[in-house]
Design an enzyme around this catalytic site. Sequence first.
Site, PDB file in Angstrom:
ATOM      1  CB  CYS A   1      -0.976  -0.034   1.172  1.00  0.00           C
ATOM      2  SG  CYS A   1      -2.414   1.008   0.892  1.00  0.00           S
TER       3      CYS A   1
ATOM      4  CG  HIS B   1      -4.492  -4.150   3.669  1.00  0.00           C
ATOM      5  ND1 HIS B   1      -4.833  -3.208   2.725  1.00  0.00           N
ATOM      6  CD2 HIS B   1      -5.491  -4.163   4.564  1.00  0.00           C
ATOM      7  CE1 HIS B   1      -6.000  -2.675   3.062  1.00  0.00           C
ATOM      8  NE2 HIS B   1      -6.418  -3.235   4.156  1.00  0.00           N
TER       9      HIS B   1
END
Lengths: 479, 277
Positions: B113, B211
């Site tokens: 991310c 994630h």
Amino acid sequence: MPGSKGNGGSARAAAAVSLGRLSGVLSRRLHMGGGTSLPGTVARRIDPTIVSRLSLQLARGSIVVTATNGKTTTCGLIAAILRQAGLRVWRNREGSNLINGIAAALIIRANLNGRLRRGENTIAIFEVDEAAFPAVVRELQPRAILINNLFRDQLDRYGEVETVAMRWRETLSEVAPETTLILNADDPSIAALSASFRGKTLFYGVNDARQAIEATGKASEQGQTIDARACPHCGADLEYSLRFYSHIGHYACSSCGQHRPEPALSATAVTREQFDRQRITISGPDGSGEALIALPGFYNVYNALAAATVTSGLGIDFRAVLAGLERFRPAFGRGETIEAEGRTLRLMLAKNPTGFTEVLRTLFTESSTRHLLLALNDNAADGYDISWIWDVDFEQLAGKDLALTISGTRADDLAVRLKYAGVSGTVEEHLPTAIFQAINDTPQGETLYIVPTYTAMLAVRGELERHSYTTPYWEGKDA
Amino acid sequence: MPDLSIQTAGESMPKDQPHYQLTLGHLYPDQLNLYGDRGNILVLCERCRWRGIDLQVRQLGVGDVLAPDEYDLLFIGGGQDKEQAPVAQDLCEIKAPGLWAAIEDDMPVLAVCGGYQLLSHYYRPAVGPDMKGLGVFDAWTIHKGLRVARCIGNIAIEWQGQTLVGFENHGGRTYLGTCQPLGTVLAGHGNNSEDHTEGAVYRSTFGTYLHGSLLPKNPHFADHLLLLALRRKYGTEVTLPPLDDTLEWRAHDTMLRRLRVNSRRQNNQQTAQQANR
């Protein structure tokens, strides 16, 4: 706005209330579910000023309560104190804590002429969602605002912790100074909000050093995922002389010197007498006294202190404050007990890393065997992203005497998380099956602790209602 | 009903296995720890411990110099926007020489991310100036304004004939130049919800928006990173003893079913076997 005064405005308000209430009746008749905020949605569509219009008619004004954790319990504690003091208390319904839910709470108490039902002793307590706080406060202009804590929660919905704090600061900077602001001195990001507000702020905090989990050290050195580690004023590291849990404690900035404000009301001693009986000594300007609260967990000390501070700030007699705290009984799913099949079920809602970690710490303070059902859902109200379970301290369960059932829509993910914490259990994704399996696995006379996320809590309770172990919330006393 | 048995250290380790030692550098744990990043570290640690491999985790904060010889594996997580700016500066100034050396020397690096964005050329926010990244990936990220919906939700991608599952939550859209994507989107948004790419790869450096956490539900990818690190340090003969990943694959497959993506488990298992041959 043209027509907002005089006949045009009141006619519009009357229409808003009438149609709003009608929609609520229809929704219930047609069994469209507990659409508790529907009347508010309809009414605000017809008259966007309906919330400010009705709330101005509240004889004793309103109190707005927000936080990441403990909103419902804190509102329950405040209500118990105010009722003890002889006031009539109105609240918004469980789970209806967005602007339309607040509107609905007012509309169901309004007459069809668009005026609030009269009540000289009436005060309203509104539990408000963190993200809905700006809109609600702008429309309500409450008499008191209480903000209890800020932890990481549902990043997919609220955005980042800093975004939430920023919106709160913006909102508070526009609130009239006649409002009283009540803030947790021990949460640095909450205490810092007072700088954005022009009126009077009252702080509360814990002054019992025996409750600290670690004596000293920088927050960032402790290897835990902590949400507020940087000074909200200058960004430098905060240093803690006492830390009670997560980022809650006695802190000072190593760089700019900002530090925990002195609380007006403080808990000077906390003693755990039973699992859900804590004796708190509260000291303030009106002296000091004790209250025995029927809630487990150190985090509930803050909820009780918050309720004591907001009510003291409104001029409630200190003896009534203490008596009200003692009178309180746990709210829906937050430490409440339900008897089923000769077992005691205790529901302890946990919906984010700090909440979950502290509930587990509360359960495993004593070394006795624990029968435990954990339920993780990923519906909208829980947050779709369940990565937060990796920030929960499940490691504290390793090696404990534990009979564990794992359930919910993301039971498989939770099982993996627990495996990596060194904890094993039985996986049963289907919650109704898991509940009765867990009850059967709990010996007669023992307690089954159920730790669910929000919609899992509703599902557990729904299942227990279906089997008549408890009454549905709809028929509960707080209508 | 599966019984979640706990493996103890060295349970599946052959007696004659050499003693392997790895050091994982966790970059910016204080600033970039948003999306259960702790889960990725924990999974790498435990999967090593169960195999008798000694994995040390060392934290690399703002201001710390990265000495590439001291590490075998690096991890960078995601963070709040506010915290990303000082990190970007430190990355491009303090960490850059060591990190570039490590990456060019094929050290496995996982960037999730925000960390992924920081390893690209730049991040262009909705308002304000561009934030310069390290430029490891020939890629850039553009935030198209607060009115454009974020890319949020469960995601599955195809990675080398296998599947990876996770959760994504990013406001910026990432576009790739000449670098390879990590995989192809099977369900979800990926880099930009336009071209079906997800993540980026350069040598042994992996950038991704997945994630959830990523590694717990993708044990084959966790082991891929460990194997890259071990072979880089101890030679291409190294193999990883298999673990009982029943629970991990259950969670993986549950998500695939939910996203209506066909399982490529046979591929997943075959690759695991090939890797160990």
